[in-house]
Motif scaffolding. Structure first.
Motif, PDB file in Angstrom:
ATOM      1  N   VAL A  24      -5.140   6.354  12.776  1.00  0.00           N
ATOM      2  CA  VAL A  24      -3.651   6.404  12.473  1.00  0.00           C
ATOM      3  C   VAL A  24      -3.525   6.926  11.097  1.00  0.00           C
ATOM      4  N   GLY A  25      -2.460   7.676  10.854  1.00  0.00           N
ATOM      5  CA  GLY A  25      -2.011   8.192   9.663  1.00  0.00           C
ATOM      6  C   GLY A  25      -0.576   8.319   9.355  1.00  0.00           C
ATOM      7  N   ARG A  26      -0.305   8.554   7.812  1.00  0.00           N
ATOM      8  CA  ARG A  26       0.938   8.697   7.511  1.00  0.00           C
ATOM      9  C   ARG A  26       1.087   9.420   6.021  1.00  0.00           C
ATOM     10  N   ARG A  27       1.803  10.537   5.938  1.00  0.00           N
ATOM     11  CA  ARG A  27       2.068  10.896   4.695  1.00  0.00           C
ATOM     12  C   ARG A  27       3.107  10.194   3.856  1.00  0.00           C
ATOM     13  N   VAL A  28       2.808   9.905   2.583  1.00  0.00           N
ATOM     14  CA  VAL A  28       3.722   8.994   1.783  1.00  0.00           C
ATOM     15  C   VAL A  28       3.961   9.980   0.637  1.00  0.00           C
ATOM     16  N   CYS A  76       0.963  -1.449  -0.001  1.00  0.00           N
ATOM     17  CA  CYS A  76       0.097   0.119  -0.093  1.00  0.00           C
ATOM     18  C   CYS A  76       0.901   1.208  -0.148  1.00  0.00           C
ATOM     19  N   LEU A  77       1.891   1.143   0.547  1.00  0.00           N
ATOM     20  CA  LEU A  77       2.610   2.433   0.694  1.00  0.00           C
ATOM     21  C   LEU A  77       3.572   2.717  -0.543  1.00  0.00           C
ATOM     22  N   ARG A  78       4.062   1.501  -1.116  1.00  0.00           N
ATOM     23  CA  ARG A  78       4.975   1.986  -2.430  1.00  0.00           C
ATOM     24  C   ARG A  78       3.594   2.236  -3.301  1.00  0.00           C
ATOM     25  N   HIS A  79       2.412   1.753  -3.366  1.00  0.00           N
ATOM     26  CA  HIS A  79       1.637   2.015  -4.667  1.00  0.00           C
ATOM     27  C   HIS A  79       0.995   3.493  -4.466  1.00  0.00           C
ATOM     28  N   ALA A  80       1.046   4.199  -3.256  1.00  0.00           N
ATOM     29  CA  ALA A  80       0.242   5.392  -3.080  1.00  0.00           C
ATOM     30  C   ALA A  80       0.618   6.148  -4.271  1.00  0.00           C
ATOM     31  N   PRO A  81       1.802   6.573  -4.613  1.00  0.00           N
ATOM     32  CA  PRO A  81       2.093   7.599  -5.486  1.00  0.00           C
ATOM     33  C   PRO A  81       1.487   7.347  -6.991  1.00  0.00           C
TER      34      PRO A  81
END
Length: 169
Positions: free
Chosen positions: A165-169, A111-116
Motif C-alpha cells: 500500500v502506498g500514499r503520497r504525502v 507518521c503522515l504528519r512527520h513525513a515532510p
C-alpha cells in the motif's frame, strides 16, 4: 516530543528501548499475521536495523500511554538506492494489550504528519493479504493498494500474499 492530544507520547527510541521493541515485535511472530519472521528475533540481531534509524532521516519512535510502552513505529529506507531517498516503508507494532484500541490510527497519523520534516514524500506499507485489520487501518488513512505479490510468503505451510500500500504525502 510532545504528547498527542489523547495522552499518547511518541518519542525517539534509544538503544535502551531496543529490548522492549524486540519484545513487542516478537509478540507478533506467533500470530502469523504481521511479520515474515517465523521464530522470535534477538536484541543482538536487531542492532544493525536499530542503527539504520536516525531522528533526522529515518526515525524510530517509541509510543507510550499512561506511563507504559504500547508500541513503536519506524521509517525504513526503501530499496537502498539514492533515487528512492524520499520513499520510506513505515512499520507500526503494538503490544498485545494495546491492539484494537485506536492507537494504530494515532501512530499512523503521526507518521503522515512527520513525513515532510524528514524529506519523505511517499510512504509504503508491506502487509500480508490476510491481515485485514492492518489493510483497513492503512486504507482508512488514504493508502491505496499499489501492488499485489501473490503467494510469496510461506507461513506454517500456507502460502500468503503480500500487499503493498502506498500514499503520497
Amino acid at each position: 516530543m510532545n504528547p498527542e492530544p489523547s495522552g499518547l507520547l511518541i518519542r525517539d527510541a534509544t538503544l535502551a528501548d531496543l529490548p522492549v521493541i524486540v519484545d513487542i515485535y516478537n509478540s507478533t511472530v506467533p500470530t502469523r499475521l504481521v511479520t515474515a519472521d517465523t521464530e522470535p528475533v534477538t536484541v543482538a540481531s536487531r542492532q544493525v536495523w536499530f542503527d539504520q534509524h536516525s531522528p533526522d532521516r529515518r526515525p524510530l519512535w517509541l509510543a507510550e500511554a499512561a506511563g507504559r510502552t504500547i508500541g513503536w513505529l519506524s521509517y525504513s529506507s526503501f530499496y537502498g538506492r539514492p533515487a528512492y531517498d524520499a520513499t520510506c516503508e513505515i512499520s507500526i507494532y503494538l503490544a498485545p494489550e494495546a491492539r484494537g484500541q485506536g492507537w494504530g490510527s494515532q501512530l499512523l497519523q503521526h507518521c503522515l504528519r512527520h513525513a515532510p520534516a524528514v524529506r519523505v514524500t511517499t510512504l509504503l506499507g508491506f502487509i500480508f493479504g490476510h491481515n485485514e485489520p492492518s489493510l483497513r487501518l492503512f486504507e482508512k488513512h488514504g493508502f491505496v493498494r499499489w501492488g499485489h505479490l501473490p503467494r510469496i510468503a510461506v507461513l506454517d505451510d500456507v502460502e500468503r500474499d503480500l500487499i503493498i500500500v502506498g500514499r503520497r504525502v
